[in-house]
Design an enzyme around this catalytic site. Structure first.
Site, PDB file in Angstrom:
ATOM      1  N   GLU A  87       0.839  -1.199   0.000  1.00 27.38           N
ATOM      2  CA  GLU A  87       0.000   0.000   0.000  1.00 27.38           C
ATOM      3  C   GLU A  87       0.874   1.248   0.000  1.00 27.38           C
ATOM      4  OE1 GLU A  87      -3.359   2.360   2.652  1.00 27.38           O
ATOM      5  OE2 GLU A  87      -2.814   0.308   3.187  1.00 27.38           O
ATOM      6  N   LYS A 217      -8.589 -15.661  16.701  1.00 31.93           N
ATOM      7  CA  LYS A 217      -8.554 -15.047  15.369  1.00 31.93           C
ATOM      8  C   LYS A 217      -9.904 -14.451  14.973  1.00 31.93           C
ATOM      9  CE  LYS A 217      -4.605 -17.838  14.220  1.00 31.93           C
ATOM     10  NZ  LYS A 217      -3.996 -18.939  13.480  1.00 31.93           N
ATOM     11  N   ASP A 291       1.774 -14.463  13.096  1.00 31.48           N
ATOM     12  CA  ASP A 291       0.603 -15.093  12.481  1.00 31.48           C
ATOM     13  C   ASP A 291      -0.345 -13.973  12.065  1.00 31.48           C
ATOM     14  OD1 ASP A 291      -1.763 -16.390  11.848  1.00 31.48           O
ATOM     15  OD2 ASP A 291      -1.546 -17.888  13.423  1.00 31.48           O
ATOM     16  N   HIS A 382      -2.356  10.115  -1.311  1.00 33.65           N
ATOM     17  CA  HIS A 382      -2.541   8.851  -2.035  1.00 33.65           C
ATOM     18  C   HIS A 382      -2.340   9.036  -3.530  1.00 33.65           C
ATOM     19  CE1 HIS A 382      -3.777   5.634   0.741  1.00 33.65           C
ATOM     20  NE2 HIS A 382      -4.119   6.625   1.546  1.00 33.65           N
TER      21      HIS A 382
END
Length: 390
Positions: A87, A217, A291, A382
């Site tokens: 990004e 999670k 993770d 951006h």
């Protein structure tokens, strides 16, 4: 058409021949070319326990943000923070926030709590039996902890929380896990503890090792209130003149934007009243071998700001369920280990330091993006830095 099975080599599935066979299989069956996927510097022999059916790597660009100045109990000094992302503007934005915070004297970080859990559910014929079991369970903690301890040298059972519903007793077995994230550790230890319970409880019971109350999670209120992983606070007081100079916005406008965002967060019922904690956390997670699925929990955030009487701005973030490791999992792989070593966090004794660095990184990113939105620089940034199109 039915595809043939993916090639495997029971004798050595990480050999060059086995890897080449899978690559050829993928190319023949799909017509794609795996030229870049098959280029890597790590040794496949290091990968058992981390990946199956290995064929290559996904190369994610890594940039350095910083320097980040941290005044923590475990992380002290300046750090360059590796961030893996595709990004555009992300690394630049975090660096901008870090520059502001460095000029203000640095970010103070504090670890408030550290625990990982497995959450078995015990089932009975009636609610009264579930209630009686809770009384029995409360009186057997030392024996249960000893049974759990037989499976681990680094984990320690801290306590067992109980939550009754219908004829079930939901529990949270809370552990300290050292430098490991601890999900596997707690699962194995809790299974041993439950086996002891089933053997010694005088009545009949049934259990599931995970009753979905650890919300592994998945984001949840229970983990935000009771901690999963590390609960870390990062805080700073920003002089009004410095904010105006570097971020082109006044502190009163930043605070007003925070209050409007607070209301929007309440209306949308989010686990996060900040701007984009998942951005920084994910980028550091990928770089350091965490993770990445744990971002679902780890990105939960309590943001708080206060406009002080002299116009300065106090800002803080609390990460109530930051799940990180500096040992085990993907942290020992080649590039991930190098990134942890950049931070001085690899191996034993590094996990709380890493947690503080990540919390400080998140706060810097919150301040940068928040300022860009208020100063109406967000879209232009951006356009300038985030457009990479063929």
């Amino acid at each position: 058409m039915t595809l043939p099975k993916i090639p495997r080599d029971p004798a050595d599935d990480y050999s060059a021949a086995a890897i080449a066979a899978r690559r050829e299989y993928a190319e023949e069956q799909t017509g794609a070319r795996l030229e870049h996927v098959s280029s890597y510097s790590l040794g496949p022999g290091t990968l058992p326990g981390n990946i199956e059916n290995f064929v290559g790597v996904a190369q994610v660009p890594i940039g350095l943000a910083g320097p980040l100045l941290v005044d923590g109990e475990h992380a002290r000094g300046e750090f360059v923070v590796p961030m893996a992302t595709t990004e555009g503007t992300l690394v630049a934005s975090y660096s901008r926030g870090m520059k502001l915070c460095r000029a203000a004297g640095g970010i103070t970080t504090t670890v408030l709590d550290d625990r990982m859990q497995r959450a078995p559910v015990f089932s009975f014929a009636s609610a009264r039996e579930a209630r009686d079991f809770k009384v029995w369970l409360d009186g057997r903690f030392d024996e249960i902890a000893a049974a759990a301890q037989t499976t681990t040298s680094t984990g320690r059972l801290l306590d067992i929380q109980t939550f009754a519903a219908s004829k079930h007793l939901y529990t949270r077995f809370n552990y300290s896990t050292g430098d490991a994230a601890g999900q596997n550790l707690t699962g194995k230890a809790t299974f041993a503890a439950c086996a002891w319970i089933k053997q010694h409880y005088p009545g009949e019971l049934h259990f599931l090792l995970e009753g979905q109350f650890a919300t592994d999670k998945k984001t949840s209120v229970v983990n935000m209130l009771h901690t999963r992983g590390k609960r870390v606070v990062a805080e700073i007081t920003l002089p009004a003149a410095l904010v105006e100079e570097q971020m082109h916005v006044s502190t009163d406008k930043l605070y007003a934007a925070r209050m409007k965002g607070q209301l929007g967060s309440i209306m949308s019922v989010t686990n996060n009243n900040g701007n984009h904690s998942a951005n920084g956390i994910t980028a550091v997670f990928i770089a350091t071998g965490q993770d990445v699925a744990n971002v679902a929990e780890s990105s939960a955030l309590y943001g708080f700001s206060e406009l002080l009487p002299n116009g300065d701005l106090y800002a803080s973030v609390t990460l109530p369920s930051l799940i990180v490791a500096t040992y085990g999992g993907g942290t020992g792989l080649a590039t991930q280990r190098e990134c942890l070593e950049l931070l001085g966090c690899y191996g034993s004794g590094g996990v709380l330091k890493l947690a503080e660095i990540i919390a400080a990184t998140v706060l810097a990113g919150e301040l940068s993006l928040g300022s860009a939105v208020v100063a109406e620089e967000w879209v232009q940034a951006h356009d300038d830095l985030g457009r990479n199109r063929p």
